[in-house]
Design a protein around this motif. Sequence first.
Motif, short mmCIF file in Angstrom:
data_model
loop_
_atom_site.label_atom_id
_atom_site.label_comp_id
_atom_site.label_asym_id
_atom_site.label_seq_id
_atom_site.Cartn_x
_atom_site.Cartn_y
_atom_site.Cartn_z
N THR A 29 0.83 -1.20 0.00
CA THR A 29 0.00 0.00 0.00
C THR A 29 0.87 1.25 0.00
N GLU A 30 1.91 1.27 0.82
CA GLU A 30 2.81 2.43 0.88
C GLU A 30 3.50 2.65 -0.46
N ILE A 31 3.97 1.58 -1.09
CA ILE A 31 4.62 1.70 -2.40
C ILE A 31 3.63 2.26 -3.41
N SER A 32 2.42 1.74 -3.41
CA SER A 32 1.38 2.19 -4.34
C SER A 32 1.08 3.67 -4.15
N GLU A 33 0.99 4.12 -2.90
CA GLU A 33 0.71 5.53 -2.62
C GLU A 33 1.83 6.44 -3.10
N VAL A 34 3.07 6.03 -2.89
CA VAL A 34 4.21 6.84 -3.33
C VAL A 34 4.24 6.92 -4.86
N CYS A 42 4.14 14.77 -10.39
CA CYS A 42 5.51 14.75 -10.95
C CYS A 42 6.58 14.98 -9.89
N SER A 43 6.32 14.51 -8.67
CA SER A 43 7.30 14.67 -7.61
C SER A 43 8.33 13.54 -7.69
N PRO A 44 9.60 13.87 -7.43
CA PRO A 44 10.63 12.84 -7.49
C PRO A 44 10.54 11.87 -6.31
N ILE A 45 10.81 10.61 -6.59
CA ILE A 45 10.80 9.57 -5.57
C ILE A 45 12.04 8.70 -5.75
N THR A 46 12.30 7.87 -4.76
CA THR A 46 13.38 6.90 -4.84
C THR A 46 12.77 5.51 -4.78
N LEU A 47 13.09 4.70 -5.79
CA LEU A 47 12.62 3.33 -5.83
C LEU A 47 13.76 2.40 -5.45
N LYS A 48 13.45 1.41 -4.65
CA LYS A 48 14.40 0.36 -4.32
C LYS A 48 13.98 -0.87 -5.11
N LEU A 49 14.87 -1.33 -5.99
CA LEU A 49 14.56 -2.44 -6.88
C LEU A 49 15.32 -3.68 -6.47
N PHE A 50 14.62 -4.80 -6.45
CA PHE A 50 15.24 -6.07 -6.07
C PHE A 50 16.20 -6.53 -7.17
N GLY A 51 17.34 -7.06 -6.74
CA GLY A 51 18.29 -7.68 -7.64
C GLY A 51 18.75 -9.00 -7.04
N GLU A 81 13.10 4.47 -18.29
CA GLU A 81 13.11 3.03 -18.48
C GLU A 81 11.81 2.44 -17.96
N TRP A 82 11.45 1.28 -18.51
CA TRP A 82 10.31 0.54 -18.01
C TRP A 82 10.81 -0.38 -16.89
N ILE A 83 10.16 -0.31 -15.75
CA ILE A 83 10.53 -1.11 -14.59
C ILE A 83 9.37 -2.03 -14.26
N LYS A 84 9.65 -3.29 -14.02
CA LYS A 84 8.60 -4.23 -13.63
C LYS A 84 8.14 -3.89 -12.21
N ILE A 85 6.85 -3.79 -12.04
CA ILE A 85 6.30 -3.47 -10.72
C ILE A 85 6.72 -4.52 -9.69
N GLU A 86 6.82 -5.77 -10.12
CA GLU A 86 7.19 -6.84 -9.19
C GLU A 86 8.62 -6.69 -8.67
N ASP A 87 9.46 -5.90 -9.35
CA ASP A 87 10.84 -5.69 -8.89
C ASP A 87 10.95 -4.61 -7.81
N VAL A 88 9.89 -3.82 -7.63
CA VAL A 88 9.92 -2.74 -6.64
C VAL A 88 9.71 -3.31 -5.25
N VAL A 89 10.70 -3.10 -4.37
CA VAL A 89 10.58 -3.59 -2.99
C VAL A 89 10.53 -2.45 -1.98
N GLY A 90 10.60 -1.22 -2.49
CA GLY A 90 10.51 -0.06 -1.61
C GLY A 90 10.36 1.21 -2.42
N ALA A 91 9.72 2.21 -1.84
CA ALA A 91 9.56 3.50 -2.49
C ALA A 91 9.39 4.57 -1.42
N ASN A 92 10.07 5.69 -1.61
CA ASN A 92 9.88 6.81 -0.68
C ASN A 92 10.11 8.13 -1.39
N THR A 93 9.60 9.19 -0.75
CA THR A 93 9.71 10.53 -1.33
C THR A 93 10.98 11.20 -0.93
#
Length: 93
Positions: A29-34, A42-51, A81-93
């Motif tokens: 829910t938090e990731i979705s809201e961010v 158009c606010s900048p955010i930081t995504l944490k992507l799983f590797g 770039e196109w990022i797979k939603i399933e790769d996102v493990v975190g997001a914050n402003t």
Amino acid sequence: MPEHKIRILDDALNEETRKKPELDPQALTEISEVLAQSLEDCSPITLKLFGEYEDRSIHGIVMRVDRLLGQIKFRHDDDWEWIKIEDVVGANT
């Protein structure tokens, strides 16, 4: 003996790979809201992507969300770039 060396190296690589963490409903829910906030204003955010070996973080703006294909169009570093939603493990402003 070269076969043993190859096997040892393969085993070492396999030990270093990680499994993607299961995100709880609150984290999703938090990731979705961010993501929605960035898309809306158009606010900048930081995504944490799983590797497999280590996570990576990217900073930018959500340009589009394609739920059908499960992708986010993300603009960062004067490119996108196109990022797979399933790769996102975190997001914050």
